[in-house]
Design an enzyme around this catalytic site. Structure first.
Site: not given
Ligand code: TRH
Length: 395
Positions: A267, A283-285, A203, A14-17, A287
């Protein structure tokens, strides 16, 4: 004091990291005037979050940050270690980088580089005791310190840009006077009330079908904003569309539900969407945290972990978030938040009804909104993750 910082980020899923690391890198560079290199391993994925990134370039300056692509194992950049190195989410530092730090230690009997492991965000109470604890690494002889973001003053704090809250309030204020323009972003042209605006980022294991069925039968019209992501398939199924038909930015209507599919937003645009919506499913961290800064009611779905550790995290957050709802008058809001959050994360043992949880939540929505604002304001008074990191490294 200006220092050299290296941040290492490996994109697991995903994109959280990269989302978290990119924000932090920009804050350190632009708000605290630090020299920052961000090393990232999957440039094509990182590009989703940093759209101007050119994956073919080894290093490039973007928004004040030197973004470098990790190429294991022999990267000449690793001979030059920083004053502070942040290993994001225990991603592992390159062997060569560690060897350079060891050489420094051997030469001066002092570890010049401060090595921090940036941990995942959690509201669990044990975080207070584990934050900022050094740990001697037996194989290398180097010391690494575990830096925990968190919700209390005893932790490393929450990531927040210095001007974020002002930007949010100015944006919302500007909408009151703005006339819709065709070039405006989605958050600017969303209808003002009469319907409930809801954003959805989750998710695929969330009860999406039940949610859509409930929304369609809602007495109040619901506008559902869905940025493009992996969970579009269950939505296509619900609408009886061919696979991937939803990937196009488009609007679909079923009874009282209007689904607006959006491209993956920047973002900043995503922030504005969260600011505008009445309820945000996140979700995640990252967002999750951005939804907290929107100060609007939110339902958080933690990242799934095999041993159900995600449910422990959810429980800890709900206790922290709902602690502000604890007066007798707010009990209904407290219970409604917990019921819908647990249902959304499949945490209830017996088959939970999304419809029941949703209707309970909607009934308590005015109180939930007030309390979420109080909660968000309280958290925004604490020092941010960036400022705590800088202070810690200047000690
Ligand atoms: O993408 P994620 O599910 O990331 C997860 C978590 O970080 C989790 O803790 C980690 O263990 C796992 O990955 C591997 O959810 P998260 O953390 O919300 O990250 C999404 C990112 O994407 C956040 O920086 C917001 C960004 N985003 C956009 O820039 N545009 C969009 O349209 C959306 C929906 C999100």
């Amino acid at each position: 004091m200006t220092k050299h910082w290296d941040i290492f980020c490996r994109i697991v899923d995903n994109y959280g990291d990269i989302g978290v690391c990119w924000r932090l890198a920009k804050q350190l560079a632009n708000e605290y005037h630090q020299n920052v290199r961000l090393f990232v391993d999957l440039p094509e994925t990182a590009q989703k979050i940093i759209p101007v990134l050119i994956p073919q370039l080894n290093q490039q300056m973007i928004d004040g940050v030197n973004v470098c692509i990790l190429h294991y194992p022999d990267n000449p950049l690793f001979d030059d270690v920083a004053d502070v190195v942040i290993e994001a989410f225990t991603c592992g530092l390159p062997t060569q980088y560690i060897a350079t730090m060891q050489l420094q230690l051997a030469q001066s009997a002092h570890q010049h580089t401060k090595w921090l492991n940036l941990e995942y965000l959690s509201a669990e109470i044990w975080v207070d005791d584990f934050h900022a604890k050094p740990s001697l690494q037996p194989i290398t002889g180097l010391t690494k310190t575990y830096f925990f973001p968190g919700f209390t003053q005893a932790t490393g704090g929450l990531s927040r840009e210095k001007s974020l809250i002002v930007q949010r309030d100015c944006f919302l204020e500007s909408l009151k006077t703005k006339i819709s323009q065709t070039t405006a972003s989605i958050a600017e042209v969303m209808p003002k009330q009469a319907a409930l605006n809801v954003s959805l980022f989750c998710y695929p294991n969330a009860p999406i079908q039940s949610a859509l069925q409930t929304f369609a039968k809602s007495p109040i019209p619901i506008n559902l904003y869905v940025p493009e992501s992996v969970f579009l398939q269950p939505i296509s199924k619900y609408l009886l569309l061919e696979n991937n038909a939803l990937n196009k930015a488009n609007t679909f209507k079923k009874d009282n539900l209007t689904i607006q599919v959006l491209p993956f937003l920047s973002q900043d645009e995503y922030d504005r969407l969260l600011w505008r919506c009445d309820i945000n499913f996140v979700r995640g961290e990252d967002s999750w945290l951005r939804a907290i800064w929107s100060a609007n009611p939110m339902i958080w779905q933690p990242y799934f972990q095999d041993d159900a550790a995600h449910l422990v995290k959810l429980d800890a957050f709900l206790n922290h978030y709902c602690a502000t709802f604890n007066s007798p008058a707010k009990t209904a809001a407290n219970l409604a938040v917990k019921l819908l959050s647990l249902t959304w994360s499949n945490a209830l043992t017996k088959e939970a009804s999304f419809t029941h949880a949703w209707l309970t939540y909607i009934e308590a929505l005015p109180d939930i909104k007030n309390q979420t604002q109080v909660y968000s304001q309280k958290l925004a008074l604490q020092p941010s993750l960036g400022s705590n990191l800088v202070d810690f490294c200047n000690q």
